[in-house]
Motif scaffolding. Sequence first.
Motif, PDB file in Angstrom:
ATOM      1  N   LEU A  26       0.825  -1.199   0.000  1.00 41.97           N
ATOM      2  CA  LEU A  26       0.000   0.000   0.000  1.00 41.97           C
ATOM      3  C   LEU A  26       0.864   1.256   0.000  1.00 41.97           C
ATOM      4  N   ASN A  27       1.907   1.267   0.792  1.00 41.84           N
ATOM      5  CA  ASN A  27       2.825   2.408   0.842  1.00 41.84           C
ATOM      6  C   ASN A  27       3.513   2.601  -0.510  1.00 41.84           C
ATOM      7  N   TRP A  85       2.355   1.684  -3.456  1.00 44.76           N
ATOM      8  CA  TRP A  85       1.350   2.145  -4.407  1.00 44.76           C
ATOM      9  C   TRP A  85       1.077   3.629  -4.215  1.00 44.76           C
ATOM     10  N   LEU A  86       0.946   4.074  -2.958  1.00 41.75           N
ATOM     11  CA  LEU A  86       0.716   5.496  -2.682  1.00 41.75           C
ATOM     12  C   LEU A  86       1.908   6.342  -3.120  1.00 41.75           C
ATOM     13  N   THR A  87       3.108   5.845  -2.892  1.00 38.65           N
ATOM     14  CA  THR A  87       4.315   6.557  -3.323  1.00 38.65           C
ATOM     15  C   THR A  87       4.358   6.665  -4.844  1.00 38.65           C
ATOM     16  N   TYR A  88       4.037   5.567  -5.523  1.00 38.09           N
ATOM     17  CA  TYR A  88       4.004   5.566  -6.985  1.00 38.09           C
ATOM     18  C   TYR A  88       3.001   6.593  -7.502  1.00 38.09           C
ATOM     19  N   ARG A  89       1.791   6.646  -6.935  1.00 38.70           N
ATOM     20  CA  ARG A  89       0.770   7.599  -7.372  1.00 38.70           C
ATOM     21  C   ARG A  89       1.219   9.031  -7.127  1.00 38.70           C
ATOM     22  N   ARG A  90       1.846   9.292  -5.984  1.00 33.75           N
ATOM     23  CA  ARG A  90       2.320  10.638  -5.660  1.00 33.75           C
ATOM     24  C   ARG A  90       3.425  11.051  -6.642  1.00 33.75           C
ATOM     25  N   GLN A  91       4.342  10.123  -6.939  1.00 29.95           N
ATOM     26  CA  GLN A  91       5.426  10.429  -7.891  1.00 29.95           C
ATOM     27  C   GLN A  91       4.873  10.652  -9.290  1.00 29.95           C
ATOM     28  N   ARG A  92       3.888   9.854  -9.669  1.00 26.06           N
ATOM     29  CA  ARG A  92       3.278  10.014 -10.990  1.00 26.06           C
ATOM     30  C   ARG A  92       2.564  11.362 -11.094  1.00 26.06           C
ATOM     31  N   ARG A  93       1.857  11.757 -10.037  1.00 24.45           N
ATOM     32  CA  ARG A  93       1.186  13.056 -10.018  1.00 24.45           C
ATOM     33  C   ARG A  93       2.212  14.194 -10.065  1.00 24.45           C
ATOM     34  N   ASP A  94       3.307  14.037  -9.321  1.00 19.86           N
ATOM     35  CA  ASP A  94       4.364  15.063  -9.334  1.00 19.86           C
ATOM     36  C   ASP A  94       4.995  15.192 -10.719  1.00 19.86           C
ATOM     37  N   ARG A  95       5.241  14.051 -11.366  1.00 24.97           N
ATOM     38  CA  ARG A  95       5.807  14.090 -12.722  1.00 24.97           C
ATOM     39  C   ARG A  95       4.843  14.745 -13.703  1.00 24.97           C
ATOM     40  N   ALA A  96       3.562  14.442 -13.558  1.00 26.14           N
ATOM     41  CA  ALA A  96       2.561  15.049 -14.444  1.00 26.14           C
ATOM     42  C   ALA A  96       2.503  16.559 -14.215  1.00 26.14           C
TER      43      ALA A  96
END
Length: 175
Positions: A22-23, A25-36
């Motif tokens: 879960l951690n 996955w949340l890190t991946y989503r945050r990094q993906r949002r930051d990259r976007a």
Amino acid sequence: MEGWKFWWGIAAFFLGGLATQLNGWLTYRRQRRDRAEDAEDALRQRREEFELQHLMTVNDLLRDYWEKLFEFSRPAEAVARQPRGSREEEDVEALGRAHNALMAAEVAVHGRIGFILSDQVREAVERAVERIDRAPTVLLEGEPFDWEELAGVMETAYDLIAARVRALYAGRAGS
């Protein structure tokens, strides 16, 4: 009671793995949002740089086109006052040089108008250029040319260019 510890250990192992997943996955989503967001910001900055560069270039080219019209108007009016058969060669040559300079300025400004992203600014610049485009014919025919109307149209175009540049820079300061 011993069985309870065993099952608690197994449950803790699975819960730990689940928490790690879960951690991640949340890190991946945050990094993906930051990259976007970074990509969107970079695209916005490139767009603003492009727009600023072309607004400044069009402003300079429009001013040059207007100056070339003024330079063209003197020999055009002199030639228009002279009868066709007895025009002084000096005036005709000056008119030719001024005409060539005016045409070069016209080509330069027409080549950049399409790169103005703001519709309002582009339309104002097109109106100003259109007025200048018609001026040589009027001047060569010896007709009175409305310099005040042209000045008003030019001022509107310059004001809109300046306002757009200010807006772009103000947006940068807020970023």
